[in-house]
Write an enzyme that holds these catalytic residues in place. Structure first.
Site, short mmCIF file in Angstrom:
data_model
loop_
_atom_site.label_atom_id
_atom_site.label_comp_id
_atom_site.label_asym_id
_atom_site.label_seq_id
_atom_site.Cartn_x
_atom_site.Cartn_y
_atom_site.Cartn_z
N GLY A 1 0.82 -1.21 0.00
CA GLY A 1 0.00 0.00 0.00
C GLY A 1 0.85 1.25 0.00
O GLY A 1 1.89 1.30 -0.66
N GLU B 1 5.59 -3.26 1.06
CA GLU B 1 5.64 -3.04 -0.39
C GLU B 1 4.89 -1.76 -0.69
O GLU B 1 3.66 -1.74 -0.70
CB GLU B 1 5.02 -4.24 -1.13
CG GLU B 1 5.78 -5.53 -0.96
CD GLU B 1 7.20 -5.47 -1.49
OE1 GLU B 1 7.46 -4.65 -2.40
OE2 GLU B 1 8.06 -6.21 -1.00
N CYS C 1 1.99 0.49 -8.46
CA CYS C 1 3.13 1.02 -7.71
C CYS C 1 4.40 1.10 -8.56
O CYS C 1 5.32 1.84 -8.21
CB CYS C 1 3.38 0.16 -6.47
SG CYS C 1 3.57 -1.59 -6.83
#
Length: 482
Positions: free
Chosen positions: A192, A214, A249
């Site tokens: 997140g 992560e 991401c």
């Protein structure tokens, strides 16, 4: 069905009891669970795809390639290699412990918590679960409340394929997550943003719980002029808008190129965008929507910043009702704009120009370390300087995002973009304690290690510790006798 938290200690106490029984440690149990997950992925492919469409309007092909296939391959690899991964690793012993043998034993940590993200809700939920099970742990998966269809699907189908006394799903939002974080875990993996990561890290610190975080960051793309421009444009576009419409991401967050080359790059990107998504991209079925109104408002705020006024050179259309924003290019926005200070996580892509590409290294390094950094060039010198000058969780030369799919590479961040890594064997290691074991026999007893410490014993021990073979040979016989 998923677990409803009746008390702060549920379901942790039941899982800890199951783990203490030893059932999760056997190769047979681990293999059975992994086979169940693999069967679930195959049998429920349509339902998984449908849930992803409900949550994100994710194109079916993206769901298949980026979530279902990667999860399936992860499970298949783990099943193939698990027995090998579980075997103790023999290592060299030492002279002072002669005769002896040494090994490293992979030991499950215990009861672990996995908190997954909404942007790839199936893959980012099930992939770390595969690693935790492979390592022999009991697991709680907390899916994101921002992808409710996938969260509900997990709660409904996963218990039918795995041992629900050791693997549980907990649905809910902030209150449920807060209650879970109050418990003692043996490891937490969170995917997140950095804001929530700090909350998780603080909660974990109370119990000295190790974590894997992560996160994300502003992933840069440095583009040289000596490239196959058509191929580079396609790879940048699919890496940005073909991975959840920028809601990833590792999606490119901004481009850096030279002032002289920027017109050619901009034209190539525009041409590619039109080819991929048509002249009316808001109607394209190949683009995911923005996940919810909060994120739509956040992206709108980035575009509304007066510091980027007049900088949009392509796209910019948006429809709040449908939660859609067209692929958008911006040129030379100031570094102190909101868009250059925050992770974009959406379909907006700024292009920054410099006189010399080597200036890009200082710009990248002035920001928190990204999860991924990309370079397009044929220059060996520039590749080496990029590799040695830029710190990032991972790097890819002449493409974007594909390193995520290579399970032989660790996937993880550094600094603000995270800590720890997983994927493939690295997932197994992430949820494993490497226990060092030395085994000695009762022969070869040497009195020099025991008091009283005579000059002869001292000479012998110095010879052993210093590796002085001559002194060792001269003193060993007397020391063995004393």
């Amino acid at each position: 069905m998923g677990v409803e938290l009746q008390s702060p200690g549920e379901p942790v106490s039941e899982l800890r009891e199951s783990f203490r029984s030893g059932k999760t440690r056997s190769y047979k149990w681990r293999k059975t669970q992994l086979k169940g997950i693999l069967r679930m992925i195959v049998e429920k492919e349509t339902e998984i795809t449908d849930a992803l469409y409900v949550d994100l309007s994710k194109p079916k092909l993206e769901s298949f390639i980026h979530e279902i296939t990667l999860a399936k391959h992860s499970c298949e690899l783990t099943l193939k290699e698990l027995e090998h991964w579980m075997k103790p690793e023999k290592v060299s012993s030492i002279l002072t412990a002669f005769p002896s043998s040494s090994k490293i034993v992979s030991e499950p940590l215990g009861v672990v918590l996995i908190i997954s993200a909404w942007n790839f809700p199936f893959l980012l939920g099930i992939d770390p679960v595969i690693g935790a099970i492979a390592a022999g742990n009991a697991v709680v998966l907390k899916p994101s409340e921002s992808s409710p269809a996938t969260s509900s699907l997990f709660a409904r189908i996963l218990p039918s394929y795995v041992d629900s006394s050791c693997i549980k799903i907990v649905e809910g939002s902030i209150s449920e997550t807060t209650r879970l974080l109050e418990q003692k875990w043996d490891k937490i993996l969170y995917t997140g943003n950095a804001i929530v990561a700090r909350i998780i890290l603080a909660a974990a610190a109370k119990h000295l719980t190790p974590v894997v975080l992560e996160l994300g960051g502003k992933c840069p793309v440095v583009v040289d002029s000596d490239i196959d421009l058509k191929a580079a444009a396609r790879r940048i576009v699919v890496g940005k808008w073909g991975t959840n419409n920028g809601q990833a991401c590792i999606a490119p967050d901004y481009i850096i190129t030279t002032k002289s080359f920027s017109p050619k790059l901009v034209d190539a990107l525009k041409t590619t965008l039109e080819k991929f998504y048509g002249k009316e991209p808001m109607k394209s079925e190949d683009l995911s929507r923005v996940v919810n109104s909060n994120h739509f408002s956040r992206l709108t705020r980035l575009l509304a910043d007066e510091k980027v006024s007049g900088k949009v050179i392509h796209g910019g259309e948006r429809d709040e009702k449908q939660l859609k924003i067209a692929p958008t290019l911006l040129l030379d926005i100031p570094d102190d704009s909101l868009m250059m200070q925050e992770e974009i996580f959406g379909p907006l892509l700024p292009i920054i120009t410099v006189d010399n590409l080597e200036e890009s290294f200082d710009l990248i390094n002035s920001k928190p370390k990204p999860l991924a950094a990309y370079l397009f060039t044929t220059s060996k010198k520039l590749k080496e300087k990029f590799l040695n000058s830029v710190s990032a969780g991972g790097m890819l030369i002449n493409d974007t995002t594909l390193h995520f799919t290579n399970t032989n590479l660790p996937f993880g961040g550094v600094g603000e973009s995270g800590m720890g890594s997983y994927h493939g064997k690295f997932s197994f290691d992430a949820f494993t304690h490497k226990k060092g074991v030395l085994h000695r026999s009762f022969v070869g007893e040497v009195s020099a290690r025991y008091p009283p410490y005579t000059p002869r014993k001292q000479k012998f021990l110095k010879a052993v510790l210093n590796g002085d073979i001559t002194d060792l040979v001269l003193s060993v016989f007397g020391c063995l006798k004393s």
